[in-house]
Design an enzyme around this catalytic site. Structure first.
Site, mmCIF file in Angstrom:
data_model
loop_
_atom_site.group_PDB
_atom_site.id
_atom_site.type_symbol
_atom_site.label_atom_id
_atom_site.label_comp_id
_atom_site.label_asym_id
_atom_site.label_seq_id
_atom_site.Cartn_x
_atom_site.Cartn_y
_atom_site.Cartn_z
ATOM 1 N N GLY A 11 -11.078 -14.785 -16.571
ATOM 2 C CA GLY A 11 -10.311 -15.094 -17.779
ATOM 3 C C GLY A 11 -9.301 -16.191 -17.497
ATOM 4 O O GLY A 11 -8.597 -16.139 -16.502
ATOM 5 N N ALA A 22 -1.251 -28.960 -8.615
ATOM 6 C CA ALA A 22 -0.480 -28.784 -7.372
ATOM 7 C C ALA A 22 -1.401 -28.755 -6.154
ATOM 8 O O ALA A 22 -1.118 -29.410 -5.135
ATOM 9 C CB ALA A 22 0.337 -27.500 -7.460
ATOM 10 N N ARG A 72 -17.476 -16.202 -15.889
ATOM 11 C CA ARG A 72 -17.666 -14.988 -15.079
ATOM 12 C C ARG A 72 -19.129 -15.025 -14.657
ATOM 13 O O ARG A 72 -20.012 -14.937 -15.480
ATOM 14 C CB ARG A 72 -17.376 -13.739 -15.906
ATOM 15 C CG ARG A 72 -15.941 -13.686 -16.476
ATOM 16 C CD ARG A 72 -15.672 -12.319 -17.086
ATOM 17 N NE ARG A 72 -14.586 -12.309 -18.057
ATOM 18 C CZ ARG A 72 -13.303 -12.114 -17.756
ATOM 19 N NH1 ARG A 72 -12.940 -11.934 -16.512
ATOM 20 N NH2 ARG A 72 -12.388 -12.090 -18.703
ATOM 21 N N ASP A 103 -8.606 -10.440 -10.448
ATOM 22 C CA ASP A 103 -9.314 -9.397 -9.741
ATOM 23 C C ASP A 103 -10.789 -9.710 -9.403
ATOM 24 O O ASP A 103 -11.202 -9.647 -8.242
ATOM 25 C CB ASP A 103 -9.229 -8.183 -10.677
ATOM 26 C CG ASP A 103 -9.626 -6.918 -10.023
ATOM 27 O OD1 ASP A 103 -8.768 -6.316 -9.377
ATOM 28 O OD2 ASP A 103 -10.816 -6.557 -10.155
ATOM 29 N N THR A 127 -3.746 -14.925 -13.899
ATOM 30 C CA THR A 127 -4.187 -13.961 -14.910
ATOM 31 C C THR A 127 -2.991 -13.547 -15.751
ATOM 32 O O THR A 127 -1.892 -13.359 -15.208
ATOM 33 C CB THR A 127 -4.836 -12.698 -14.284
ATOM 34 O OG1 THR A 127 -4.940 -11.682 -15.305
ATOM 35 C CG2 THR A 127 -4.047 -12.127 -13.128
ATOM 36 N N ASP A 129 -2.590 -10.747 -17.004
ATOM 37 C CA ASP A 129 -2.388 -9.299 -16.896
ATOM 38 C C ASP A 129 -1.280 -8.891 -15.923
ATOM 39 O O ASP A 129 -0.780 -7.773 -15.999
ATOM 40 C CB ASP A 129 -3.698 -8.610 -16.459
ATOM 41 C CG ASP A 129 -4.843 -8.891 -17.421
ATOM 42 O OD1 ASP A 129 -4.566 -9.155 -18.596
ATOM 43 O OD2 ASP A 129 -6.014 -8.846 -16.983
ATOM 44 N N ASP A 131 -1.612 -7.996 -12.953
ATOM 45 C CA ASP A 131 -2.054 -6.739 -12.336
ATOM 46 C C ASP A 131 -2.480 -6.871 -10.881
ATOM 47 O O ASP A 131 -3.213 -6.023 -10.376
ATOM 48 C CB ASP A 131 -3.204 -6.147 -13.172
ATOM 49 C CG ASP A 131 -4.412 -7.077 -13.236
ATOM 50 O OD1 ASP A 131 -4.289 -8.266 -12.864
ATOM 51 O OD2 ASP A 131 -5.484 -6.626 -13.673
ATOM 52 N N ARG A 156 7.110 -8.150 -37.458
ATOM 53 C CA ARG A 156 8.276 -7.351 -37.859
ATOM 54 C C ARG A 156 8.762 -7.729 -39.275
ATOM 55 O O ARG A 156 9.188 -6.883 -40.051
ATOM 56 C CB ARG A 156 9.401 -7.508 -36.851
ATOM 57 C CG ARG A 156 10.544 -6.531 -37.090
ATOM 58 C CD ARG A 156 11.634 -6.742 -36.087
ATOM 59 N NE ARG A 156 11.340 -6.197 -34.767
ATOM 60 C CZ ARG A 156 11.309 -4.908 -34.467
ATOM 61 N NH1 ARG A 156 11.543 -4.009 -35.401
ATOM 62 N NH2 ARG A 156 11.043 -4.494 -33.253
ATOM 63 N N ARG A 164 6.624 -0.397 -43.134
ATOM 64 C CA ARG A 164 5.415 0.109 -42.478
ATOM 65 C C ARG A 164 5.608 0.330 -40.989
ATOM 66 O O ARG A 164 6.515 -0.232 -40.377
ATOM 67 C CB ARG A 164 4.281 -0.904 -42.648
ATOM 68 C CG ARG A 164 3.604 -0.795 -43.980
ATOM 69 C CD ARG A 164 2.608 -1.913 -44.139
ATOM 70 N NE ARG A 164 1.822 -1.725 -45.348
ATOM 71 C CZ ARG A 164 1.191 -2.687 -45.982
ATOM 72 N NH1 ARG A 164 1.241 -3.922 -45.528
ATOM 73 N NH2 ARG A 164 0.489 -2.427 -47.051
ATOM 74 N N ARG A 173 -6.004 -5.597 -19.580
ATOM 75 C CA ARG A 173 -7.112 -4.903 -18.935
ATOM 76 C C ARG A 173 -6.708 -3.443 -18.712
ATOM 77 O O ARG A 173 -6.640 -2.714 -19.682
ATOM 78 C CB ARG A 173 -7.532 -5.604 -17.651
ATOM 79 C CG ARG A 173 -9.022 -5.592 -17.437
ATOM 80 C CD ARG A 173 -9.453 -6.607 -16.418
ATOM 81 N NE ARG A 173 -8.596 -6.620 -15.268
ATOM 82 C CZ ARG A 173 -8.913 -6.181 -14.074
ATOM 83 N NH1 ARG A 173 -10.108 -5.695 -13.879
ATOM 84 N NH2 ARG A 173 -8.075 -6.247 -13.079
ATOM 85 N N LYS A 213 16.739 5.294 -38.317
ATOM 86 C CA LYS A 213 17.755 4.300 -38.001
ATOM 87 C C LYS A 213 17.735 3.131 -39.001
ATOM 88 O O LYS A 213 18.700 2.836 -39.665
ATOM 89 C CB LYS A 213 17.504 3.785 -36.578
ATOM 90 C CG LYS A 213 18.452 2.734 -36.113
ATOM 91 C CD LYS A 213 17.990 2.200 -34.767
ATOM 92 C CE LYS A 213 16.544 1.738 -34.847
ATOM 93 N NZ LYS A 213 16.038 1.197 -33.611
ATOM 94 N N HIS A 254 -7.198 -12.905 -28.176
ATOM 95 C CA HIS A 254 -7.211 -14.062 -27.268
ATOM 96 C C HIS A 254 -6.114 -15.092 -27.516
ATOM 97 O O HIS A 254 -5.966 -16.012 -26.718
ATOM 98 C CB HIS A 254 -8.594 -14.714 -27.281
ATOM 99 C CG HIS A 254 -9.598 -13.903 -26.515
ATOM 100 N ND1 HIS A 254 -10.189 -12.787 -27.040
ATOM 101 C CD2 HIS A 254 -10.069 -14.028 -25.242
ATOM 102 C CE1 HIS A 254 -11.001 -12.257 -26.139
ATOM 103 N NE2 HIS A 254 -10.948 -12.989 -25.043
HETATM 104 O O1 F6P Z 1 -7.966 -10.578 -17.500
HETATM 105 C C1 F6P Z 1 -7.572 -11.282 -18.618
HETATM 106 C C2 F6P Z 1 -8.086 -10.651 -19.880
HETATM 107 O O2 F6P Z 1 -7.592 -11.399 -20.975
HETATM 108 C C3 F6P Z 1 -7.760 -9.173 -20.064
HETATM 109 O O3 F6P Z 1 -6.450 -8.954 -20.510
HETATM 110 C C4 F6P Z 1 -8.819 -8.750 -21.042
HETATM 111 O O4 F6P Z 1 -9.101 -7.375 -20.917
HETATM 112 C C5 F6P Z 1 -10.012 -9.582 -20.645
HETATM 113 O O5 F6P Z 1 -9.506 -10.687 -19.908
HETATM 114 C C6 F6P Z 1 -10.832 -10.088 -21.795
HETATM 115 O O6 F6P Z 1 -11.903 -10.803 -21.291
HETATM 116 P P1 F6P Z 1 -12.892 -11.712 -22.167
HETATM 117 O O7 F6P Z 1 -12.133 -12.939 -22.569
HETATM 118 O O8 F6P Z 1 -14.003 -12.022 -21.249
HETATM 119 O O9 F6P Z 1 -13.271 -10.907 -23.361
#
Ligand code: F6P
Length: 324
Positions: A11, A22, A72, A103, A127, A129, A131, A156, A164, A173, A213, A254
């Site tokens: 991604g 760089a 990928r 990852d 990434t 994420d 993560d 908002r 609502r 992810r 509130k 996205h």
């Molecule tokens: O890892 C980045 C990410 O955007 C995740 O947050 C998400 O789950 C995944 O890639 C979505 O992947 P794709 O763009 O292949 O649907």
């Protein structure tokens, strides 16, 4: 070290271009040739390669996405795919690789590096994420977080006009960094993340508190994940128990991956990109560049991928206290 290859994979993330710039310029600065490999591991297999000069990375520090494309690759997961990729590297006289991704990218690099151990590989965490274990931040995370906050601010407005409750799903992810940090930054009532469970009772209490509130609207950020059930899943459960709430669901999707990188992401990418070349010059291999407490660190791929990066659970308390 005479020639390096560089690719972006998985991604895309805002700041990947700044990292590519760089890597390219730092390598050229040290007299090392740079070959850009298009479309990640896919292009390594098919040989989509172009030698880069310093001007090939001009005017990209501010651009989102990745100018060398990303993909990928399923083929790179096979022995034949890896063998072909290795042959490409030999043919192109590339003697080390810099891979920018997350990852999946590092999983591929780790396996490839074990089999073909004459090609040192260094990874740069790109990434949204955040993560990856062993680095405080990944490239793209800050930009995505800011995109989320901007979007939630807009939602908002309509939420409060219509009184609502909104469940807003964000990416990540299996990680809750974007949801938890995004919730604090946008003043949401709650964040539902895979790392820390929230019961329906707790959630109801937080939402009711929010309505009491302000008497008009409530925002809950939900991390995409099988564990949370996503925004749809959470909204459905809540609606069953509390049909009185006027709920809506928004999936940001996205939009979170695009846009011009923030200053922080550009700086992070520039530091990590140059550090990747330093790492190769210092004979490092199969490591990811990380930043911990503002210092560059080297993290073995296997740790970056396998070890779980914890969210700061104290932030959940901050969120709850600030939503009273
Ligand atoms: O890892 C980045 C990410 O955007 C995740 O947050 C998400 O789950 C995944 O890639 C979505 O992947 P794709 O763009 O292949 O649907």
């Amino acid at each position: 070290l005479k020639c390096i290859g560089v690719l972006t994979s998985g991604g895309d993330a805002p700041g990947m271009n700044a990292a590519l710039r760089a890597v390219t310029r730092k390598a050229i600065y040290h007299g090392i040739r740079v070959k850009a490999i298009y479309r990640g591991y896919k292009g390594l297999i098919s040989g989509e390669i172009k030698e880069f000069q310093t001007q090939d990375v001009s005017n990209i520090v501010q651009q989102g996405g990745t100018i060398i494309k990303s993909a990928r690759s399923m083929e790179f997961k096979t022995d034949e795919g890896m063998q072909t990729a290795y042959e490409t590297l030999k043919r192109e006289e590339i003697d080390a690789l810099v891979v920018i991704g997350g990852d999946g990218t590092f999983t591929g690099a780790r396996i490839f590096g074990q089999i073909y151990n004459d090609i040192p590989i260094v990874g740069i965490p790109g990434t949204i994420d955040n993560d990856l274990y062993g680095t405080d931040y990944t490239i793209g995370y800050d930009t995505a977080l800011n995109t989320i906050v901007e979007a939630v601010d807009k939602i908002r407005d309509t939420a409060s006009s219509h009184e609502r409750l909104f469940f807003i799903e964000v990416m990540g992810r299996d990680a809750g960094f974007l949801a938890l940090h995004g919730a604090i930054a946008s003043g949401a009532e709650a964040a539902i993340i895979p790392e820390i469970s929230t019961s329906m009772d707790q959630l109801t209490q937080l939402i009711e508190q929010g309505f009491r509130k302000s008497k008009n609207s409530s925002i809950v950020l939900v991390a995409e994940s099988d564990i949370t059930g996503g925004a749809m899943g959470v909204a459905e459960k809540l609606k069953k128990a509390h049909p009185e709430f006027d709920c809506r669901v928004t999936i940001l999707g996205h939009i979170q991956r695009g846009g011009s990188p923030t200053a922080n992401d550009r700086i992070l990418a520039s530091r990590m990109g140059t550090a990747a070349i330093d790492a190769l010059l210092a004979d490092q291999r199969n490591v990811m560049i990380g930043i911990v407490n503002d210092e560059i660190v080297y993290v073995p791929f296997v740790k970056a991928i396998k070890d779980e990066k914890p969210v700061n659970s104290a932030l959940m308390e901050v969120l709850h206290i600030l939503s009273i």
